[in-house]
Design a protein around this motif. Structure first.
Motif, PDB file in Angstrom:
ATOM      1  N   PHE A 113     -37.844 -20.921  27.912  1.00  0.00           N
ATOM      2  CA  PHE A 113     -38.661 -21.271  27.101  1.00  0.00           C
ATOM      3  C   PHE A 113     -38.350 -22.624  26.311  1.00  0.00           C
ATOM      4  CE2 PHE A 113     -40.342 -16.777  25.560  1.00  0.00           C
ATOM      5  CZ  PHE A 113     -40.580 -16.310  26.875  1.00  0.00           C
ATOM      6  N   THR A 114     -39.576 -23.336  26.057  1.00  0.00           N
ATOM      7  CA  THR A 114     -39.286 -24.674  25.496  1.00  0.00           C
ATOM      8  C   THR A 114     -40.162 -24.882  24.237  1.00  0.00           C
ATOM      9  OG1 THR A 114     -38.407 -25.835  27.457  1.00  0.00           O
ATOM     10  CG2 THR A 114     -39.206 -27.180  25.437  1.00  0.00           C
ATOM     11  N   GLY A 151     -53.584 -19.081  23.961  1.00  0.00           N
ATOM     12  CA  GLY A 151     -52.829 -19.311  25.298  1.00  0.00           C
ATOM     13  C   GLY A 151     -52.060 -17.974  25.817  1.00  0.00           C
ATOM     14  N   TYR A 166     -46.150 -25.982  20.327  1.00  0.00           N
ATOM     15  CA  TYR A 166     -46.110 -25.383  21.627  1.00  0.00           C
ATOM     16  C   TYR A 166     -44.916 -24.477  21.829  1.00  0.00           C
ATOM     17  CZ  TYR A 166     -49.582 -29.167  22.077  1.00  0.00           C
ATOM     18  OH  TYR A 166     -50.742 -29.885  21.720  1.00  0.00           O
ATOM     19  N   SER A 168     -50.048 -22.252  22.227  1.00  0.00           N
ATOM     20  CA  SER A 168     -50.549 -23.248  21.282  1.00  0.00           C
ATOM     21  C   SER A 168     -50.411 -22.469  19.710  1.00  0.00           C
ATOM     22  CB  SER A 168     -51.543 -24.081  21.710  1.00  0.00           C
ATOM     23  OG  SER A 168     -51.465 -24.727  22.987  1.00  0.00           O
ATOM     24  N   SER A 181     -45.701 -18.385  34.017  1.00  0.00           N
ATOM     25  CA  SER A 181     -45.740 -19.149  33.086  1.00  0.00           C
ATOM     26  C   SER A 181     -46.681 -19.104  32.287  1.00  0.00           C
ATOM     27  CB  SER A 181     -45.569 -20.851  33.330  1.00  0.00           C
ATOM     28  OG  SER A 181     -44.165 -20.850  34.304  1.00  0.00           O
ATOM     29  N   GLN A 199     -43.514 -23.486  25.591  1.00  0.00           N
ATOM     30  CA  GLN A 199     -43.915 -23.223  26.994  1.00  0.00           C
ATOM     31  C   GLN A 199     -42.991 -22.254  27.714  1.00  0.00           C
ATOM     32  OE1 GLN A 199     -45.522 -25.024  29.454  1.00  0.00           O
ATOM     33  NE2 GLN A 199     -44.869 -23.501  30.601  1.00  0.00           N
ATOM     34  N   MET A 200     -43.604 -21.198  28.192  1.00  0.00           N
ATOM     35  CA  MET A 200     -42.803 -20.106  28.632  1.00  0.00           C
ATOM     36  C   MET A 200     -42.404 -19.977  30.238  1.00  0.00           C
ATOM     37  SD  MET A 200     -44.071 -17.063  25.998  1.00  0.00           S
ATOM     38  CE  MET A 200     -45.728 -17.004  26.494  1.00  0.00           C
ATOM     39  N   SER A 201     -41.540 -20.134  30.725  1.00  0.00           N
ATOM     40  CA  SER A 201     -41.462 -20.015  32.134  1.00  0.00           C
ATOM     41  C   SER A 201     -40.355 -18.891  32.647  1.00  0.00           C
ATOM     42  CB  SER A 201     -40.907 -21.457  32.713  1.00  0.00           C
ATOM     43  OG  SER A 201     -41.637 -22.409  32.170  1.00  0.00           O
ATOM     44  N   ARG A 226     -48.165 -21.330  28.371  1.00  0.00           N
ATOM     45  CA  ARG A 226     -48.045 -22.070  27.537  1.00  0.00           C
ATOM     46  C   ARG A 226     -48.826 -21.572  25.917  1.00  0.00           C
ATOM     47  NH1 ARG A 226     -48.933 -28.479  26.193  1.00  0.00           N
ATOM     48  NH2 ARG A 226     -51.020 -28.007  26.143  1.00  0.00           N
ATOM     49  N   SER A 265     -42.266 -27.209  21.415  1.00  0.00           N
ATOM     50  CA  SER A 265     -42.317 -28.645  21.015  1.00  0.00           C
ATOM     51  C   SER A 265     -43.449 -28.756  20.169  1.00  0.00           C
ATOM     52  CB  SER A 265     -42.501 -29.487  22.417  1.00  0.00           C
ATOM     53  OG  SER A 265     -44.071 -28.839  22.921  1.00  0.00           O
TER      54      SER A 265
END
Length: 122
Positions: free
Chosen positions: A68-69, A8, A80, A21, A17, A82-84, A19, A71
């Motif tokens: 960032f999140t 990713g 994962y 994985s 953004s 998730q980068m924004s 994401r 999960s």
């Protein structure tokens, strides 16, 4: 033993953004705490985010908090990131890691992926 494969990464403009994985092999993935770390050129590897085995608890480095999140999907053996609102200073090789301890220290993790490059242009 757990084998980890990140994907990713890529090139993105500032503000964009991505994401990441991390796919894990093995039937015991759900018992491992997972972390994301990153290493920029000329710098030491640093903690980014962690999630405990149950996904009930997460923690983040101050520099990514709110952007960032982390999960996980234990049914898919995948974690994962998730980068924004990405910034040029987020440019680094990102690694996922698995370990018995839910921690911010890299030494707490036993298994590492090969890394995926994230480049944020200004």
């Amino acid at each position: 033993q757990v084998q980890l494969v990140e994907s990713g990464g890529g090139l993105v403009q500032a503000g964009g953004s991505l994401r990441l994985s991390c796919a894990a092999s093995g039937r015991t993935f759900s018992s491992y705490n997972m972390g994301w770390f990153r290493q920029a050129p000329g710098k030491e590897r640093e903690f980014v985010a962690a999630i405990d085995w149950s996904a009930r608890s997460t923690r983040y480095a101050d520099c990514v908090k709110g952007r960032f999140t982390i999960s996980r999907d234990n049914a898919k053996n995948t974690v994962y990131l998730q980068m924004s609102s990405l910034k040029p200073e987020d440019t680094a090789v990102y690694y996922c890691a698995a370990g018995a301890f839910y921690a911010v220290f890299s030494t707490a993790y036993d298994y590492w992926g090969q890394g995926t490059q994230v480049t944020v242009s200004s």
